[in-house]
Design a protein around this motif. Structure first.
Motif, PDB file in Angstrom:
ATOM      1  N   GLY A  80     -19.216 -78.775 -40.560  1.00 36.36           N
ATOM      2  CA  GLY A  80     -19.741 -80.122 -40.418  1.00 36.36           C
ATOM      3  C   GLY A  80     -18.688 -81.013 -39.780  1.00 36.36           C
ATOM      4  N   ALA A  81     -19.084 -82.215 -39.449  1.00 34.78           N
ATOM      5  CA  ALA A  81     -18.158 -83.143 -38.794  1.00 34.78           C
ATOM      6  C   ALA A  81     -16.975 -83.485 -39.694  1.00 34.78           C
ATOM      7  CB  ALA A  81     -18.892 -84.411 -38.394  1.00 34.78           C
ATOM      8  N   ASP A  82     -17.242 -83.656 -40.981  1.00 27.78           N
ATOM      9  CA  ASP A  82     -16.199 -84.009 -41.943  1.00 27.78           C
ATOM     10  C   ASP A  82     -16.696 -83.658 -43.345  1.00 27.78           C
ATOM     11  OD1 ASP A  82     -17.872 -86.198 -42.872  1.00 27.78           O
ATOM     12  OD2 ASP A  82     -17.139 -87.354 -41.167  1.00 27.78           O
ATOM     13  N   ARG A  83     -15.871 -83.888 -44.342  1.00 29.15           N
ATOM     14  CA  ARG A  83     -16.201 -83.515 -45.719  1.00 29.15           C
ATOM     15  C   ARG A  83     -17.481 -84.189 -46.198  1.00 29.15           C
ATOM     16  NH1 ARG A  83     -15.307 -86.066 -50.613  1.00 29.15           N
ATOM     17  NH2 ARG A  83     -15.109 -84.688 -52.400  1.00 29.15           N
ATOM     18  N   ASP A  84     -17.571 -85.496 -46.046  1.00 30.41           N
ATOM     19  CA  ASP A  84     -18.713 -86.222 -46.590  1.00 30.41           C
ATOM     20  C   ASP A  84     -20.017 -85.857 -45.893  1.00 30.41           C
ATOM     21  OD1 ASP A  84     -17.012 -87.430 -48.402  1.00 30.41           O
ATOM     22  OD2 ASP A  84     -16.803 -89.274 -47.240  1.00 30.41           O
ATOM     23  N   THR A  85     -19.981 -85.686 -44.585  1.00 34.40           N
ATOM     24  CA  THR A  85     -21.173 -85.290 -43.834  1.00 34.40           C
ATOM     25  C   THR A  85     -21.637 -83.903 -44.270  1.00 34.40           C
ATOM     26  OG1 THR A  85     -20.461 -86.606 -41.942  1.00 34.40           O
ATOM     27  CG2 THR A  85     -22.079 -84.877 -41.505  1.00 34.40           C
ATOM     28  N   THR A  86     -20.698 -83.007 -44.458  1.00 35.66           N
ATOM     29  CA  THR A  86     -21.027 -81.637 -44.864  1.00 35.66           C
ATOM     30  C   THR A  86     -21.613 -81.624 -46.263  1.00 35.66           C
ATOM     31  OG1 THR A  86     -19.246 -80.826 -43.453  1.00 35.66           O
ATOM     32  CG2 THR A  86     -20.091 -79.304 -45.119  1.00 35.66           C
ATOM     33  N   ARG A  87     -20.991 -82.356 -47.178  1.00 33.48           N
ATOM     34  CA  ARG A  87     -21.497 -82.422 -48.560  1.00 33.48           C
ATOM     35  C   ARG A  87     -22.897 -83.018 -48.600  1.00 33.48           C
ATOM     36  NH1 ARG A  87     -17.743 -84.551 -53.090  1.00 33.48           N
ATOM     37  NH2 ARG A  87     -19.693 -83.989 -54.038  1.00 33.48           N
ATOM     38  N   ALA A  88     -23.130 -84.057 -47.808  1.00 32.57           N
ATOM     39  CA  ALA A  88     -24.448 -84.694 -47.778  1.00 32.57           C
ATOM     40  C   ALA A  88     -25.513 -83.736 -47.237  1.00 32.57           C
ATOM     41  CB  ALA A  88     -24.397 -85.964 -46.935  1.00 32.57           C
ATOM     42  N   ALA A  89     -25.170 -82.964 -46.223  1.00 34.53           N
ATOM     43  CA  ALA A  89     -26.121 -82.005 -45.647  1.00 34.53           C
ATOM     44  C   ALA A  89     -26.464 -80.912 -46.645  1.00 34.53           C
ATOM     45  CB  ALA A  89     -25.552 -81.414 -44.363  1.00 34.53           C
ATOM     46  N   GLY A 144     -28.650 -69.743 -57.169  1.00 35.73           N
ATOM     47  CA  GLY A 144     -28.759 -68.751 -56.104  1.00 35.73           C
ATOM     48  C   GLY A 144     -27.849 -68.977 -54.920  1.00 35.73           C
ATOM     49  N   ALA A 145     -27.100 -70.082 -54.930  1.00 30.90           N
ATOM     50  CA  ALA A 145     -26.181 -70.380 -53.823  1.00 30.90           C
ATOM     51  C   ALA A 145     -24.743 -70.265 -54.307  1.00 30.90           C
ATOM     52  CB  ALA A 145     -26.422 -71.783 -53.284  1.00 30.90           C
ATOM     53  N   SER A 146     -23.912 -69.683 -53.481  1.00 34.31           N
ATOM     54  CA  SER A 146     -22.471 -69.643 -53.730  1.00 34.31           C
ATOM     55  C   SER A 146     -21.789 -70.315 -52.554  1.00 34.31           C
ATOM     56  CB  SER A 146     -21.970 -68.204 -53.849  1.00 34.31           C
ATOM     57  OG  SER A 146     -22.541 -67.573 -54.973  1.00 34.31           O
ATOM     58  N   LEU A 147     -20.829 -71.183 -52.859  1.00 36.20           N
ATOM     59  CA  LEU A 147     -20.114 -71.916 -51.819  1.00 36.20           C
ATOM     60  C   LEU A 147     -18.625 -71.684 -51.946  1.00 36.20           C
ATOM     61  CD1 LEU A 147     -21.968 -75.330 -52.056  1.00 36.20           C
ATOM     62  CD2 LEU A 147     -22.144 -73.681 -50.212  1.00 36.20           C
ATOM     63  N   SER A 148     -17.982 -71.546 -50.827  1.00 39.09           N
ATOM     64  CA  SER A 148     -16.527 -71.478 -50.755  1.00 39.09           C
ATOM     65  C   SER A 148     -16.097 -72.531 -49.744  1.00 39.09           C
ATOM     66  CB  SER A 148     -16.070 -70.083 -50.312  1.00 39.09           C
ATOM     67  OG  SER A 148     -14.667 -70.033 -50.208  1.00 39.09           O
ATOM     68  N   THR A 149     -15.576 -73.655 -50.280  1.00 41.37           N
ATOM     69  CA  THR A 149     -15.157 -74.745 -49.412  1.00 41.37           C
ATOM     70  C   THR A 149     -13.765 -74.471 -48.882  1.00 41.37           C
ATOM     71  OG1 THR A 149     -16.510 -76.327 -50.616  1.00 41.37           O
ATOM     72  CG2 THR A 149     -14.725 -77.222 -49.275  1.00 41.37           C
ATOM     73  N   ILE A 150     -13.656 -74.395 -47.582  1.00 38.98           N
ATOM     74  CA  ILE A 150     -12.373 -74.151 -46.936  1.00 38.98           C
ATOM     75  C   ILE A 150     -11.760 -75.474 -46.499  1.00 38.98           C
ATOM     76  CG2 ILE A 150     -11.260 -73.053 -44.948  1.00 38.98           C
ATOM     77  CD1 ILE A 150     -13.663 -70.974 -45.210  1.00 38.98           C
ATOM     78  N   GLY A 151     -12.584 -76.373 -45.997  1.00 30.81           N
ATOM     79  CA  GLY A 151     -12.077 -77.659 -45.521  1.00 30.81           C
ATOM     80  C   GLY A 151     -11.567 -77.533 -44.102  1.00 30.81           C
ATOM     81  N   THR A 152     -10.398 -78.108 -43.867  1.00 32.41           N
ATOM     82  CA  THR A 152      -9.803 -78.060 -42.536  1.00 32.41           C
ATOM     83  C   THR A 152      -9.087 -76.731 -42.333  1.00 32.41           C
ATOM     84  OG1 THR A 152      -9.491 -80.443 -42.581  1.00 32.41           O
ATOM     85  CG2 THR A 152      -8.220 -79.221 -40.948  1.00 32.41           C
ATOM     86  N   ILE A 153      -9.326 -76.122 -41.201  1.00 25.52           N
ATOM     87  CA  ILE A 153      -8.650 -74.879 -40.821  1.00 25.52           C
ATOM     88  C   ILE A 153      -7.594 -75.226 -39.780  1.00 25.52           C
ATOM     89  CG2 ILE A 153      -8.922 -72.659 -39.632  1.00 25.52           C
ATOM     90  CD1 ILE A 153     -11.740 -72.496 -40.814  1.00 25.52           C
ATOM     91  N   TYR A 154      -6.440 -74.619 -39.897  1.00 26.53           N
ATOM     92  CA  TYR A 154      -5.351 -74.833 -38.936  1.00 26.53           C
ATOM     93  C   TYR A 154      -5.041 -73.528 -38.221  1.00 26.53           C
ATOM     94  CZ  TYR A 154      -4.610 -79.248 -41.298  1.00 26.53           C
ATOM     95  OH  TYR A 154      -4.783 -80.501 -41.816  1.00 26.53           O
ATOM     96  N   HIS A 208     -15.078 -76.969 -42.966  1.00 25.06           N
ATOM     97  CA  HIS A 208     -15.629 -75.617 -43.017  1.00 25.06           C
ATOM     98  C   HIS A 208     -16.006 -75.202 -44.436  1.00 25.06           C
ATOM     99  CE1 HIS A 208     -13.352 -75.955 -39.303  1.00 25.06           C
ATOM    100  NE2 HIS A 208     -14.187 -75.052 -38.811  1.00 25.06           N
ATOM    101  N   VAL A 209     -17.197 -74.589 -44.552  1.00 26.58           N
ATOM    102  CA  VAL A 209     -17.706 -74.107 -45.833  1.00 26.58           C
ATOM    103  C   VAL A 209     -18.398 -72.771 -45.586  1.00 26.58           C
ATOM    104  CG1 VAL A 209     -19.324 -74.552 -47.720  1.00 26.58           C
ATOM    105  CG2 VAL A 209     -18.075 -76.453 -46.683  1.00 26.58           C
ATOM    106  N   ASN A 210     -18.141 -71.812 -46.465  1.00 29.02           N
ATOM    107  CA  ASN A 210     -18.865 -70.546 -46.425  1.00 29.02           C
ATOM    108  C   ASN A 210     -19.979 -70.613 -47.465  1.00 29.02           C
ATOM    109  OD1 ASN A 210     -16.973 -69.702 -44.580  1.00 29.02           O
ATOM    110  ND2 ASN A 210     -15.986 -68.239 -45.941  1.00 29.02           N
ATOM    111  N   LEU A 211     -21.153 -70.151 -47.098  1.00 27.24           N
ATOM    112  CA  LEU A 211     -22.331 -70.161 -47.963  1.00 27.24           C
ATOM    113  C   LEU A 211     -22.838 -68.741 -48.102  1.00 27.24           C
ATOM    114  CD1 LEU A 211     -24.836 -71.497 -49.365  1.00 27.24           C
ATOM    115  CD2 LEU A 211     -25.790 -71.756 -47.053  1.00 27.24           C
ATOM    116  N   ARG A 212     -23.137 -68.334 -49.338  1.00 30.52           N
ATOM    117  CA  ARG A 212     -23.731 -67.018 -49.576  1.00 30.52           C
ATOM    118  C   ARG A 212     -25.003 -67.206 -50.393  1.00 30.52           C
ATOM    119  NH1 ARG A 212     -20.866 -61.434 -51.382  1.00 30.52           N
ATOM    120  NH2 ARG A 212     -20.857 -61.193 -49.123  1.00 30.52           N
ATOM    121  N   LEU A 213     -26.076 -66.589 -49.891  1.00 28.89           N
ATOM    122  CA  LEU A 213     -27.369 -66.622 -50.571  1.00 28.89           C
ATOM    123  C   LEU A 213     -27.892 -65.201 -50.729  1.00 28.89           C
ATOM    124  CD1 LEU A 213     -29.109 -69.450 -48.484  1.00 28.89           C
ATOM    125  CD2 LEU A 213     -28.136 -69.674 -50.775  1.00 28.89           C
ATOM    126  N   SER A 214     -28.788 -65.017 -51.673  1.00 32.18           N
ATOM    127  CA  SER A 214     -29.430 -63.712 -51.837  1.00 32.18           C
ATOM    128  C   SER A 214     -30.698 -63.621 -50.997  1.00 32.18           C
ATOM    129  CB  SER A 214     -29.760 -63.472 -53.313  1.00 32.18           C
ATOM    130  OG  SER A 214     -30.590 -64.504 -53.798  1.00 32.18           O
TER     131      SER A 214
END
Length: 108
Positions: free
Chosen positions: A9-18, A41-51, A73-79
């Motif tokens: 997403g563009a930034d943390r807040d935009t990503t969280r809102a989506a 049913g959702a698993s999230l791994s928040t990475i944030g900013t990648i360098y 950046h966020v990783n999402l896992r669903l079944s």
């Protein structure tokens, strides 16, 4: 079987809102405090900013600054696969094709 999605997403807040709009996260009350957690049913791994890059000398001193990759950046896992309404709420945040060498992966 799992379905893994790499989101940016563009930034943390935009990503969280989506993620909230997609129903992939929910707000819950924990001891009188509102917390945002993954939906059932959702698993999230928040990475944030990648360098990327960066250089250090033999003593560990920074020689060249790492460079931030744009976005949050966020990783999402669903079944199950994402539903059309979820894809719409995420508004193009899915990185496709998936990264060849993701920054973080799920344990198998």
């Amino acid at each position: 079987m799992f379905y893994d999605y790499y989101l940016r997403g563009a930034d943390r807040d935009t990503t969280r809102a989506a993620l909230l709009a997609a129903g992939l996260t929910v707000d819950v009350d924990i001891d009188g405090e509102t917390r945002r957690v993954p939906a059932a049913g959702a698993s999230l791994s928040t990475i944030g900013t990648i360098y990327t890059g960066g250089e250090w000398d033999a003593d560990g001193n920074l020689v060249t600054e790492p460079v931030a990759v744009p976005g949050w950046h966020v990783n999402l896992r669903l079944s199950r696969p994402l539903e059309a309404s979820e894809v719409a709420a995420l508004a193009g945040m899915e990185i496709s094709p998936a990264p060849a060498t993701p920054y973080r992966v799920w344990a198998e």
